[in-house]
Design an enzyme around this catalytic site. Structure first.
Site, short mmCIF file in Angstrom:
data_model
loop_
_atom_site.label_atom_id
_atom_site.label_comp_id
_atom_site.label_asym_id
_atom_site.label_seq_id
_atom_site.Cartn_x
_atom_site.Cartn_y
_atom_site.Cartn_z
N PHE A 111 -6.95 -23.00 31.31
CA PHE A 111 -7.39 -22.57 29.84
C PHE A 111 -8.20 -21.19 30.08
O PHE A 111 -9.19 -21.45 30.75
CB PHE A 111 -7.80 -23.51 28.85
CG PHE A 111 -7.01 -24.62 28.07
CD1 PHE A 111 -6.44 -24.43 27.41
CD2 PHE A 111 -7.00 -25.80 29.05
CE1 PHE A 111 -5.44 -25.36 26.58
CE2 PHE A 111 -6.02 -26.72 28.39
CZ PHE A 111 -5.24 -26.67 27.63
N ASP A 112 -7.94 -20.20 29.15
CA ASP A 112 -8.81 -19.27 29.10
C ASP A 112 -9.82 -19.83 28.14
O ASP A 112 -9.81 -20.69 27.46
CB ASP A 112 -8.34 -17.91 28.36
CG ASP A 112 -9.00 -16.75 27.96
OD1 ASP A 112 -10.12 -16.54 28.75
OD2 ASP A 112 -9.01 -16.40 26.98
N LEU A 113 -11.07 -19.07 27.96
CA LEU A 113 -12.23 -19.75 27.14
C LEU A 113 -12.28 -18.82 25.77
O LEU A 113 -12.14 -19.13 24.75
CB LEU A 113 -13.58 -19.67 27.96
CG LEU A 113 -14.81 -20.03 27.21
CD1 LEU A 113 -14.37 -21.40 26.41
CD2 LEU A 113 -16.09 -19.98 28.10
N VAL B 237 -3.25 -21.20 29.76
CA VAL B 237 -2.97 -20.96 28.51
C VAL B 237 -4.04 -19.82 28.22
O VAL B 237 -5.42 -20.14 28.20
CB VAL B 237 -3.22 -22.12 27.73
CG1 VAL B 237 -3.30 -22.00 26.17
CG2 VAL B 237 -2.30 -23.23 28.20
#
Length: 236
Positions: free
Chosen positions: A8-10, A181
């Protein structure tokens, strides 16, 4: 879709950066007499323009993080003909306000909890090391994973392929079995695709989607992602 690993991106994927930034800028404006010499709209539009250009310079290696952090407030105030005597202090105050407003994107935490039940996960994020580490701690992300790739540690930013190569190596799986994502088409989707990853584009914060901008899966609400991973959703 049944990946062997989900990254995941943050910012603006798990954490609502836009709302935190807006709230912090409002706090800053209301507490800083120098800024009130211009309208809040004029301050924000000028700051965003200056900040965007500086981030591009930082991404290209033309300035360092200290230069970015100092210049974005100094240069904005100078452009608006405001006193820059306290620009460094004002930049520090902004970061304190920003930290006060960190929160999850709607549905992101619930989705992450469902994903980790079936898939190992990790975080790949651009940004300053200490700031991103504080976000990770405040959000309790270390209860879901211990694999965090923060680009300042690597020396280049997404979409540079080195970022994705490092993440692939740390995940210990074939790159073709990774799903990434993220919200940024240029950094996350293009970067992930060029690295041989599968991509899921989160578009809640995307204002306009070009006709040629595609990902393996596109969604604007997190239940769509969990349905996709459970095999009951289709890419758009």
């Amino acid at each position: 879709m049944n990946p062997n690993f989900v990254f995941f991106d943050l910012d603006n994927t798990l954490l609502n950066h836009d709302s935190a930034e807006a709230a912090a800028q409002n706090d800053l404006y209301e507490s800083t007499p120098e800024l009130q010499e211009v309208s809040q709209d004029e301050w924000l539009s000028t700051y965003k323009s200056v900040n965007h250009k500086l981030w591009l310079q930082y991404q290209e290696g033309k300035i360092d993080r200290h230069g970015l952090q100092i210049s974005r407030f100094h240069d904005t105030m100078d452009k608006l003909e405001l006193s820059t005597d306290r620009s460094e202090e004002i930049g520090y105050n902004y970061m304190q306000f920003y930290q006060n407003h960190w929160s999850w994107v709607e549905g992101a935490r619930e989705a992450l909890e469902k994903v980790v039940e079936k898939h190992p996960v990790g975080i790949v994020t651009n940004g300053f090391l200490e700031t991103q580490q504080m976000k990770i701690q405040k959000m309790g992300l270390d209860q879901y994973t211990n694999l965090f790739v923060i680009t300042e540690e690597i020396g280049v930013m997404k979409p540079h392929q080195k970022v994705f190569d490092v993440a692939t190596e740390r995940a210990g799986v074939d790159r073709e079995s990774i799903l990434y994502v993220g919200d940024s088409y240029s950094s996350d989707i293009v970067g992930g695709r060029n690295a041989g990853w599968n991509t899921a584009w989160f578009t809640m914060f995307v204002s306009e989607i070009e006709e040629d901008q595609t990902a393996d899966f596109q969604f604007d609400q997190f239940p769509m992602l969990t349905n996709y991973l459970n095999g009951s959703g289709k890419g758009t």
